[in-house]
Design a protein around this motif. Sequence first.
Motif: not given
Lengths: 492, 484
Positions: A285, A288-289, A292, A307, A413, A417-418, A421
């Motif tokens: 997570i 990925a964040m 982004a 990630s 999740t 997320l991937s 981004y």
Amino acid sequence: MPIISLLLLFPIAAALVTALLPKNNARLIKGWALVAVAVEFGLAVYLLANFAPNTSQMQFVEYQPWIPQVGIGYHVGVDGLSFWLVMLTTFLMLISIPASFSQINTRLKEYVIFFLLLEAAMLGVFVALDVFLFYVFWEFSLIPMALIIGIWGHERRVYAAVKFVLFTMSGSLLMLVAILVLYFSTGARTFDLLELQKMITPATLQPWLFAAFALAFAIKVPMFPLHTWLPDAHVQAPTAGSIILAGVLLKLGAYGFIRYCLTLFPDASQQFAPVMITLAIIGIIFGAMVAAIQKDLKSLVAYSSVSHMGFIILGIFAFSQQAMSGAILQMVNHGLSTGALFLFVGLLYERRHTRLIADFGGLHKTIPVLSIFLLIVMFASTSVPGLNGFAGEFLILLGAWEANPLYTVFAATGMILSAIYLLWAYQRVMQGPLTNEKNKNLPDLNRRELALTLALVALIVLIGVMPNLFLNPMQASIAALLNPSNVAGLIK
Amino acid sequence: MPLTLPEINLYPLLPALLPAATAILIMLADVLLPLKNKNWLALLALLGLGAAAYFSLVLFGANASAFNQSIVADNFALGISLVILFTGAVTILLSLDFLAARGLDLGEYLALLMGAVSGMILMALANDLIVMFLGLELLSLPLYVLSAFWRTNERSLEAGMKYFLLGAFSSAFFLYGIALLYGATATTNLESIHAAVSAPAFAAYPLFLMGAGLLLVGFGFKVGLVPFQWWIPDVYVGAPTPLTAFMSVATKAAAFAAFFRAFMVAIPTDVFDWRLIMALIAVVSMTVGNVAALTQTNLKRMLAYSSIANAGYILVALVAGGAAGLSSALFYLAAYAVMNLGAFGGLIALGQGAQERLTLDELAGAAQTKPWAAAALAISLLSLAGFPPFAGFVAKFFVFGAAVNAGYVWLAIIGVLNSLVAVYYYLHPIVKMYMNPPAEGWVAAPARTPLALGLAVVVVVLFTIALGLFPSEVLHFAQAAMVK
């Protein structure tokens, strides 16, 4: 034919030959480098053709006493766990060398030498069946990689190279002590992995030894919160360096968990699994964040590695046949798709001399072919069904569900997320209005670049459509790994 | 009462006698023969070293002794003497063009060097504190002169003076220690000391303890352990570079050989457990050496601090003790010899005529102008840093293995963490040579490396790689090297 020794020695011999080539004849050096990695890949294909898929036994085993006084041997072989990683390594080298041809203009000779030495070291890690031999290759792989980053990298290359070495070594030196403790504690007086696996490591020692090994591997993978060397190294490395770093070097860590932690310290591995999985999910997570919000395309791909590698660790420590299959397949997948992403970032950099997302925009009008292939690779990375990423991550999530549904819920999740981004980055780079003057006259892929792209995309699609072709050869070995007492029953 | 004279048997003493004889021959030849080319003297010196090495190999396994057990040519002593002889030979090859470029006389230099080699081997063969002291003085006096050999250079004079004054002090400590031990046990023979202190009626314990402590000071000074290391950086920087290479390797080997023998044979751990003290000295030496090396910009000074750290690693082997400790120490000294000679040799080869290339800034970009010399220096530094597949890695592996086997896991952990610190400063010159643009004033096409220098560097680098890849043979040799 001692195929594995050939695989290890040929790149070293080729590097020595390279050292003797005339320094100023770039064509000759490039041609020779291409021949060398192609021959090496050919040797790996020979391995592929002769690999028996239905056994958990080590294959192509070679054994020579090396330092017999202390029970160290040159013991190598492959099984279903390491086989695809050997293929991946030789394949990505075949991609990396020609991918460098337009970017590397200085000190080409040294560049080729370091890449060939790196190839031998990485292959050595995958095929070693002696802990000492493994450690030798593991440590040696650092030197050529650090030099590649430090000599041919971008602005902050020296900082990134030194950081890379120090981080990795801080883990591996403690592993060295753990190896020694393991050696003296079992009483077997051998460094042979297969012999050590038959011993039962004392229960009181297992957590300590596991921790020391795991630290070395977790830094290499890298797992949250030990990942901070990775963005620097990836961003500063030259394109081919990033491809190999993401494609193969990170896999050394994940492979280490499977081959050493799980087999030598089975109880501690079970005990530590919740910790490892929690860190893996945080990594999924968090990576990925952070990806982004990156402004730099290359660091976006770098954080996406954090990630994706989290998924692989999750798959390993879920202790199920499916998850482990997914983890190993995902190692190959990540090598291909992240390698391809770094290749494309490199191609964009060669054209525009920038990696900032904000400098691009609307590129699909000027470079349509590159843009369509980038989209395919990004889809692969976001696990779109029909492409390779889906097969791997889906199996991991499926296997993790058996262990604990919560794991799957959180990890999934990461997939969402991937998509965010990567597709957002694609939108900003390729779509929208073509405003920047400098972006209006960019050349599209040339033949060399197209060939590299097609090779990568073909494999990405092949794994996505026919994952069983790749999954089947590893099943017997995984079954034996997860349930050593019941090997016979699982192999049909 | 008839006086019985001990049987005179010079045979076990040959490894030490031959270099001494060569020294005298060189002195005579230098004065008496009308030599146009003094390199013939170097050939003579190499032949003397070769003959000594031959007899060391012949004596190997025979466990010969002479002069009433005061000389013991056991395998450990012979292994050490081979290391010293090899170092001497390489030093001669490194020195030829270095001295010529600076207008220094080869004859005197070689004679003094052979004298030092003889003293070092005597020290390794000694099984008696008085003989040990003879060896110590015989090796020290030529080295004091050699440190100041470049007499037009202030640094060199400073090095010689400093080394002489502090060295004289440490010799006094050493001698006083011998006197106290003799006072406590009425003997200077190592085995007799052991027998005397192990006897239940042994009463002179405080005297014995002070003697052992003063002995430790003497040895600590010669091998460069903290807190007796202060002379090392200045002497290493000031002395002519080939001689620095020689001192850092051969003195260490000789002094450690005597150090190990004195403590393992004469001072039983059940009477006086010196292991914890040694372990602490090892930790402090490793740490001080490595941390101080971090900030150095002159490579000779950096390698000086690195030699302090390496003395700490070798001391770990003494703490581990036993056969494993002894064989790992011998292996470490052999590995340290080839890699340190490689580092200094590479450094000399990077220089140009009388101009040396010693600071990090001067080394920048050297890989592009002198790729082979730079590669030699880089490989030697990587080996010192403990990277496989080079000699230094295997050496550390054996030493830390011996420590773990003896139950000193904490010492091994401190040792590897120290190597991590060391990696940083060993990498620094490599980073400069490979990743930085060439330094000003060094870009012009460099002259070819002289043949003797090139040969020496190639040989030690090949040994550095070979000891890392095929340590088995040397380990076999080292494991046979047991102190009785």
